[in-house]
Design a protein around this motif. Structure first.
Motif: not given
Length: 468
Positions: A274-277, A296-299, A305-308
């Protein structure tokens, strides 16, 4: 005045458009497989279904072999056929025993709806598969497995009923197969080749609750000792971020109680997909392989991203990708955990030469089982390590890009076989099995007596027939 005749190309185009306008058109959940059957039948009750099957087998009307639609979760050609039976309109029944220790249910229930119905009584199964849009029949037929070495999804399955053809009389018969029956290992992972699953019974447990955590970690923190990781978490998987030594860990730990309707926050990214999208529309990224924009998106995700955390009942905590707004083609292959390090090195070796997939690789453990055609049937092993090789199809929608995905995966398949790394493949996902591979890796001789040719398609006959 001479009238100009339409060209063959124009006539064919018009005919195709007209056919598409009036024929049912099906796509799998990944939008990777697309087909139009010549005959589509949607029975309203069991008697109507039995009459249809009898007519197909015994009558003058011969529409050819047929396949049954489930939740269209499979992104392989296993569902493709000229004749399709859709059981969606069959009565959807569910009945709990008086003590609510067992449930008898029609096999056309979707998993999410089924678990929700059980939850109303405080009951559940002990695990779920990878998506809750699957029907129970599809779940069982493809032997969908959870991300844990603690539970098999079918440990609580008591019996299965299915319609098939009696070879002696050529009539439609109903088979009842209990877990103690010698035929049971043929029913789980039956691939739709034995008949149409109609009803099942599960034992039930009190609804379990889980707390989930998601965070970016180094791969070695999770994969150096997978048995230890499985002692820490009840369910877990890690998404290997392309061309890095990091991954997004998702893990679920049992807790005594939580909100019965607990769920992930509406604005929370349920997983890395979902983050990628959410970032795709900001980039000119296309194609099935990792490019500079995606890298670059993944970096950025790894840094921010942190922690959820979330908590709730099993039906909401597992799986975590039910609302991800994207479409993914996937190959799902199982390996010996002893080969994990070598496997990752060979994957990296191949990807450095041929490019990385545009999505992370899911890595998880699955408990082994005894079913004849199961990719998780590894005698002598307690569990296997499963790799889900994924490609985002929202940015790989052309025929050429689909072919690129297949070619890239086929190259990896060949690369791993040349490296002498043994593996099996999930039948409902992308694979390149042939008859020798099936005979070498599955208990095909024991499964073969249960096959009924009426329910086969080209995908299966190519893998079941030595002359195909």
């Amino acid at each position: 005045m001479k009238t100009r005749q339409p060209t063959k190309e124009l006539t064919a185009s018009v005919t195709t458009a007209a056919d598409e306008a009036r024929e049912p058109h099906f796509q799998d959940w990944a939008r990777f497989i697309s087909f139009q059957p010549r005959l589509y039948f949607r029975p309203q009750d069991m008697d109507e279904l039995k009459r249809f099957l009898t007519g197909v087998r015994q009558g003058p009307f011969k529409p050819g072999n047929l396949r049954v639609l489930g939740g269209l979760h499979s992104c392989s050609d296993i569902c493709v056929s000229d004749t399709i039976v859709d059981v969606s309109d069959l009565p959807r029944t569910i009945e709990l025993d008086a003590d609510q220790s067992r449930v008898t249910v029609s096999a056309n229930w979707h998993l999410h709806d089924f678990l929700l119905a059980l939850s109303e009584h405080g009951k559940s199964l002990s695990a779920t598969g990878g998506t809750d849009e699957q029907t129970l029949a599809g779940l069982i037929s493809t032997n969908t497995a959870p991300a844990t070495l603690r539970h098999r999804l079918y440990d609580l399955l008591e019996w299965v009923e299915y319609l098939t053809i009696d070879e002696a009389s050529q009539s439609v018969v109903e088979q009842h197969v209990s877990k103690t029956d010698p035929a049971f290992p043929a029913v789980i992972g039956s691939l739709g080749a034995i008949g149409i699953l109609t009803k099942v019974q599960f034992r039930l447990i009190d609804e379990p609750y889980f707390e989930t955590i998601q965070k970016i970690v180094k791969l070695k923190e999770v994969l150096t000792d997978v048995a230890q990781t499985s002692q820490t978490y009840d369910f877990w998987r890690i998404d290997w971020i392309p061309d890095t030594d990091e991954g997004l860990l998702w893990a679920a730990t049992s807790i005594p109680q939580a909100d019965p309707n607990g769920d992930y926050a509406a604005d929370q990214a349920e997983n890395i997909l979902k983050s990628v999208f959410n970032l795709l529309d900001k980039l000119e990224s296309a194609g099935p392989l990792l490019d500079t924009a995606m890298r670059l998106v993944y970096r950025g995700i790894a840094r921010t991203y942190g922690e959820t955390k979330a908590s709730g009942p099993l039906r909401n905590m597992l799986p975590v990708d039910r609302r991800a707004p994207l479409h993914v083609a996937m190959a799902e292959w199982s390996f010996n955990p002893a080969d994990l390090n070598n496997l990752m090195e060979r994957c990296t070796e191949y990807y450095q030469l041929k490019g990385w997939p545009n999505l992370p690789i899911e890595i998880e453990l699955t408990k082994t089982d005894p079913y004849f055609m199961s990719p998780w049937n590894w005698p002598g092993l307690e569990y296997i390590v499963k790799f889900n090789f994924m490609y985002l199809t929202d940015i790989s929608g052309t025929v050429a890009e689909r072919d690129d995905i297949l070619a890239h995966l086929h190259g990896l398949w060949d690369h791993l076989r040349q490296a002498n790394i043994p593996f099996k493949a999930h039948w409902g996902k992308i694979n390149f099995m042939d008859y020798p591979f099936v005979c070498d890796h599955y208990q095909f001789d024991q499964f073969k007596p249960f096959i009924r040719s009426m329910f086969l398609n080209k995908y299966l006959t190519d893998r079941f027939n030595p002359t195909a």
